[in-house]
Design a protein around this motif. Structure first.
Motif, mmCIF file in Angstrom:
data_model
loop_
_atom_site.group_PDB
_atom_site.id
_atom_site.type_symbol
_atom_site.label_atom_id
_atom_site.label_comp_id
_atom_site.label_asym_id
_atom_site.label_seq_id
_atom_site.Cartn_x
_atom_site.Cartn_y
_atom_site.Cartn_z
ATOM 1 N N ASP A 1 34.659 -7.316 -31.936
ATOM 2 C CA ASP A 1 33.881 -8.081 -30.962
ATOM 3 C C ASP A 1 32.964 -9.099 -31.621
ATOM 4 O O ASP A 1 32.414 -9.970 -30.953
ATOM 5 C CB ASP A 1 33.018 -7.146 -30.110
ATOM 6 N N TYR A 2 32.771 -8.985 -32.924
ATOM 7 C CA TYR A 2 31.796 -9.810 -33.632
ATOM 8 C C TYR A 2 32.486 -10.755 -34.606
ATOM 9 O O TYR A 2 33.310 -10.323 -35.417
ATOM 10 C CB TYR A 2 30.788 -8.937 -34.378
ATOM 11 N N ALA A 3 32.111 -12.026 -34.521
ATOM 12 C CA ALA A 3 32.713 -13.032 -35.392
ATOM 13 C C ALA A 3 31.864 -13.306 -36.626
ATOM 14 O O ALA A 3 32.380 -13.788 -37.634
ATOM 15 C CB ALA A 3 32.902 -14.335 -34.619
ATOM 16 N N TYR A 4 30.584 -13.001 -36.553
ATOM 17 C CA TYR A 4 29.671 -13.344 -37.641
ATOM 18 C C TYR A 4 29.140 -12.072 -38.295
ATOM 19 O O TYR A 4 28.596 -11.207 -37.596
ATOM 20 C CB TYR A 4 28.512 -14.190 -37.119
ATOM 21 N N TRP A 5 29.271 -12.011 -39.631
ATOM 22 C CA TRP A 5 28.902 -10.829 -40.388
ATOM 23 C C TRP A 5 28.144 -11.211 -41.654
ATOM 24 O O TRP A 5 28.407 -12.255 -42.255
ATOM 25 C CB TRP A 5 30.160 -10.052 -40.812
ATOM 26 N N GLY A 6 27.254 -10.303 -42.069
ATOM 27 C CA GLY A 6 26.647 -10.441 -43.374
ATOM 28 C C GLY A 6 27.517 -9.782 -44.424
ATOM 29 O O GLY A 6 28.586 -9.240 -44.128
ATOM 30 N N GLN A 7 27.020 -9.785 -45.665
ATOM 31 C CA GLN A 7 27.798 -9.247 -46.783
ATOM 32 C C GLN A 7 27.588 -7.757 -46.975
ATOM 33 O O GLN A 7 28.331 -7.110 -47.711
ATOM 34 C CB GLN A 7 27.450 -9.994 -48.080
ATOM 35 N N GLY A 8 26.562 -7.210 -46.334
ATOM 36 C CA GLY A 8 26.305 -5.780 -46.398
ATOM 37 C C GLY A 8 25.273 -5.403 -47.440
ATOM 38 O O GLY A 8 25.064 -6.120 -48.427
ATOM 39 N N THR A 9 24.624 -4.270 -47.218
ATOM 40 C CA THR A 9 23.669 -3.715 -48.162
ATOM 41 C C THR A 9 23.914 -2.209 -48.257
ATOM 42 O O THR A 9 24.116 -1.543 -47.243
ATOM 43 C CB THR A 9 22.215 -4.039 -47.750
ATOM 44 N N GLN A 10 23.914 -1.689 -49.478
ATOM 45 C CA GLN A 10 24.259 -0.291 -49.705
ATOM 46 C C GLN A 10 23.055 0.616 -49.457
ATOM 47 O O GLN A 10 21.963 0.365 -49.983
ATOM 48 C CB GLN A 10 24.755 -0.093 -51.141
ATOM 49 N N VAL A 11 23.283 1.664 -48.690
ATOM 50 C CA VAL A 11 22.292 2.722 -48.482
ATOM 51 C C VAL A 11 22.898 4.026 -48.985
ATOM 52 O O VAL A 11 23.984 4.415 -48.557
ATOM 53 C CB VAL A 11 21.911 2.853 -47.001
ATOM 54 N N THR A 12 22.196 4.665 -49.909
ATOM 55 C CA THR A 12 22.655 5.936 -50.445
ATOM 56 C C THR A 12 21.570 6.982 -50.239
ATOM 57 O O THR A 12 20.430 6.775 -50.665
ATOM 58 C CB THR A 12 23.000 5.823 -51.936
ATOM 59 N N VAL A 13 21.930 8.080 -49.591
ATOM 60 C CA VAL A 13 20.981 9.148 -49.303
ATOM 61 C C VAL A 13 21.408 10.384 -50.102
ATOM 62 O O VAL A 13 22.512 10.905 -49.914
ATOM 63 C CB VAL A 13 20.931 9.481 -47.809
ATOM 64 N N SER A 14 20.541 10.812 -50.987
ATOM 65 C CA SER A 14 20.852 11.974 -51.816
ATOM 66 C C SER A 14 20.310 13.256 -51.179
ATOM 67 O O SER A 14 19.279 13.239 -50.510
ATOM 68 C CB SER A 14 20.250 11.799 -53.206
ATOM 69 N N SER A 15 21.022 14.347 -51.410
ATOM 70 C CA SER A 15 20.629 15.633 -50.810
ATOM 71 C C SER A 15 19.695 16.405 -51.722
ATOM 72 O O SER A 15 19.462 16.049 -52.855
ATOM 73 C CB SER A 15 21.873 16.466 -50.516
#
Length: 123
Positions: free
Chosen positions: A109-123
């Protein structure tokens, strides 16, 4: 045509918080509904939350309700995702996306996107 750039990702322990930002340029930011998606390793990209052009209405997926909040500042051309009580299952690349109409939750549904950012959650 709008360009999107995410920031704010990183490594955090379970139970911690992060705030993601997505800055828009090249378009009229207030004319777009803005959404956040995420993609975990080996999984398909999935909807997280969306906000109307004026910021008055939001919608989010059940797994993040009560923990994540989407907001925007049209004066700064920026949409945010405040993430609290993070869990290892929230580990993913987070993307912001834009389209004119509110309420859409599909990747296509979306034509415009960013490049992304990594989220890492450690246990």
């Amino acid at each position: 045509q709008v360009q999107l750039a995410e920031s704010g990702g990183g490594l955090v322990q379970a139970g911690g918080s992060l705030r993601l930002s997505c800055v828009a340029s090249g378009g009229t930011f207030s004319s777009y509904a803005m959404a956040w998606f995420r993609q975990a390793p080996g999984k398909e990209r999935e909807f997280v939350a969306v906000i109307t052009r004026g910021g008055g209405t939001t919608k989010s997926t059940d797994s993040v309700k009560g923990r994540f909040t989407i907001s925007r500042d049209n004066a700064k051309n920026t949409v945010y995702l405040q993430m609290n009580s993070l869990e290892p299952e929230d580990t993913a690349v987070y993307y912001c996306a834009a389209r004119s109409e509110f309420g859409y939750t599909g990747v296509t549904d979306y034509a415009y996107w960013g490049q992304g950012t990594q989220v890492t959650v450690s246990s």
